[in-house]
Design an enzyme around this catalytic site. Structure first.
Site, PDB file in Angstrom:
ATOM      1  N   GLU A  66      -6.674  -7.591   9.829  1.00 61.12           N
ATOM      2  CA  GLU A  66      -5.598  -8.521   9.962  1.00 61.12           C
ATOM      3  C   GLU A  66      -4.342  -7.783  10.881  1.00 61.12           C
ATOM      4  OE1 GLU A  66      -4.258  -5.900   6.755  1.00 61.12           O
ATOM      5  OE2 GLU A  66      -6.143  -6.401   7.505  1.00 61.12           O
TER       6      GLU A  66
ATOM      7  N   CYS B 298      -9.676  -1.645   3.432  1.00 65.54           N
ATOM      8  CA  CYS B 298      -8.735  -0.528   2.914  1.00 65.54           C
ATOM      9  C   CYS B 298      -8.944   0.096   1.357  1.00 65.54           C
ATOM     10  CB  CYS B 298      -7.314  -0.888   3.006  1.00 65.54           C
ATOM     11  SG  CYS B 298      -6.273   0.454   3.114  1.00 65.54           S
TER      12      CYS B 298
ATOM     13  N   HIS C 138      -7.379  -2.269   9.033  1.00 65.87           N
ATOM     14  CA  HIS C 138      -6.789  -3.404   8.850  1.00 65.87           C
ATOM     15  C   HIS C 138      -7.216  -4.514  10.041  1.00 65.87           C
ATOM     16  CE1 HIS C 138      -4.211  -2.482   5.130  1.00 65.87           C
ATOM     17  NE2 HIS C 138      -4.402  -1.339   5.607  1.00 65.87           N
TER      18      HIS C 138
ATOM     19  N   SER D 120       0.905  -1.086   0.113  1.00 68.54           N
ATOM     20  CA  SER D 120       0.067   0.006  -0.019  1.00 68.54           C
ATOM     21  C   SER D 120       0.834   1.199  -0.007  1.00 68.54           C
ATOM     22  CB  SER D 120      -1.003   0.120   1.183  1.00 68.54           C
ATOM     23  OG  SER D 120      -1.996  -0.753   1.031  1.00 68.54           O
TER      24      SER D 120
ATOM     25  N   ASN E 133      -3.603   2.492   6.986  1.00 71.97           N
ATOM     26  CA  ASN E 133      -2.614   2.765   6.185  1.00 71.97           C
ATOM     27  C   ASN E 133      -3.263   3.388   4.747  1.00 71.97           C
ATOM     28  OD1 ASN E 133      -0.498   3.465   4.392  1.00 71.97           O
ATOM     29  ND2 ASN E 133       0.185   1.527   3.920  1.00 71.97           N
TER      30      ASN E 133
ATOM     31  N   TYR F  96      -6.671   8.325   1.323  1.00 75.52           N
ATOM     32  CA  TYR F  96      -7.982   8.513   0.661  1.00 75.52           C
ATOM     33  C   TYR F  96      -9.011   7.918   1.832  1.00 75.52           C
ATOM     34  CZ  TYR F  96      -5.986   9.909  -3.622  1.00 75.52           C
ATOM     35  OH  TYR F  96      -4.970  10.577  -4.642  1.00 75.52           O
TER      36      TYR F  96
ATOM     37  N   GLY G 233      -4.811  -1.860  -0.841  1.00 71.20           N
ATOM     38  CA  GLY G 233      -3.719  -1.596  -1.975  1.00 71.20           C
ATOM     39  C   GLY G 233      -3.213  -0.023  -1.806  1.00 71.20           C
TER      40      GLY G 233
END
Length: 354
Positions: free
Chosen positions: A330, A245, A328, A46, A287, A290, A218
């Protein structure tokens, strides 16, 4: 170490010492606040197209551990206050300097990272160059833009990852720059995961008859990915979908919503997120640069909001059998507060409701 410079797009210059790759770099300068997890940061796709600034003052003290990689190292450059030359960790495979040298990625240390972070928070993210020639670096930084990064980081061919224990579900994971821990979290829950390139068509995905589709994280501007948005639009309502994300942003665009660029983004392992369906506030790893415009969501319901700035952190689409989150779950590295969302996905694949 040789002297080098970080040149900002607005003309400000910071002098430091070069390490890592013996080359220059131009990218979008962003900061991340994680106190640990720099290995995962360095290997998070990302960050493609960006020069990463670590706010924590000492980086590299536990070395580089290949087992903890989340993907390929796609950063343009790396800026730290102090680079540890002698890591201490029985799991260390190499040091930070050697890791960056091998990948021809330049680093700069001895820089006032607190001042740089203040500048970004005040004026927003901006382009920058790591260079030896200030004038050339300024010219290059002014002309740079982050484009085409999803196509650059996605896998080139599909791959199958078996479930841990008994196989309960088959999941198609669209790789927009996926972190490996997404696969591991699905595997732990009995999912066999087929990772597909970002260019996979909706028709090919549905032909696999998956129990669910996972949309990964991404890099870059979500609105740039018009092909991927159209494929998600074709998938909505036909198969359970969980987006993380960038996958969250693309789903919103596919459902008729819109996105916008944040002033300096959310990056780090300490972002507070409020559950709008309950009373909990979770600490999350994030992370992204946008965000989804909350007012643009018509087909879904906002499920999570950032406790700092109120931006959209999650959307449920009950009629479309889909849900997405900006953070996230994860979380590698980071807190595991929201790992339960993978259980929610398996429940949806079993026929449960959102």
């Amino acid at each position: 170490m040789e002297k080098g410079y970080l040149v900002l797009q607005d003309g400000q210059v910071f002098e430091g010492l070069r390490f890592g790759g013996d080359t220059g770099a131009i990218g979008e300068l962003v900061f991340t606040t994680g106190m640990c997890g720099y290995v995962e940061t360095l290997t998070d796709p990302s960050y493609a197209g960006q020069i990463v600034l670590q706010t924590y003052p000492l980086i590299g003290n536990y070395g580089i551990i290949q087992e903890d990689f989340e993907g390929a190292c796609c950063i343009k450059g790396y800026v730290v206050r102090e680079c540890c030359k002698v890591p201490s960790n029985f799991r260390t495979d190499c040091g930070l300097d050697a890791f960056l040298k091998e990948r021809h990625i330049p680093g700069l240390c001895g820089v006032d990272t607190r001042e740089l972070t203040r500048i970004i928070r005040e004026y927003g993210v901006m382009n920058a160059a790591i260079c030896n020639d200030v004038e050339a670096g300024l010219a290059a930084a002014s002309a740079y833009s982050v484009t085409g990064v999803v196509e650059a980081v996605t896998c080139k061919t599909s791959s199958l990852h078996s479930a841990e224990g008994e196989e309960r579900f088959r999941v198609a994971l669209l790789d927009y720059g996926a972190k490996r821990n997404i696969i591991r979290e699905l595997q732990k829950r009995g999912c066999a995961v087929t990772v597909l390139p970002a260019g996979a068509s909706a028709e090919d995905i549905l032909a696999m008859s998956p129990d669910g589709v996972m949309l990964s994280n991404g890099p870059g501007d979500p609105a740039e990915n018009t092909y991927q948005i159209e494929q998600i639009r074709k998938l909505l309502g036909k198969v359970p979908i969980f987006g993380i994300c960038l996958g969250h942003q693309l789903t919103a665009l596919a459902a008729g919503g819109s996105t916008f660029k944040l002033k300096y983004g959310h990056r780090g392992a300490n972002q507070p997120v409020r559950d709008l369906n309950g009373v909990r506030t979770y600490i999350t790893s994030q992370n992204h640069g946008y965000a989804v415009d909350s007012d643009s969501i018509k087909q879904g319901k906002i499920s999570f909001a950032n406790a700092n700035d109120g931006t959209c952190e999650g959307v449920d689409y009950p009629s479309l059998r889909a849900f997405t989150v900006q953070f996230h779950p994860e979380a590698c590295g980071g807190p595991h507060d929201t790992a339960f969302l993978f259980d929610r996905f398996t429940s949806l694949m079993k026929g449960g409701d959102l």
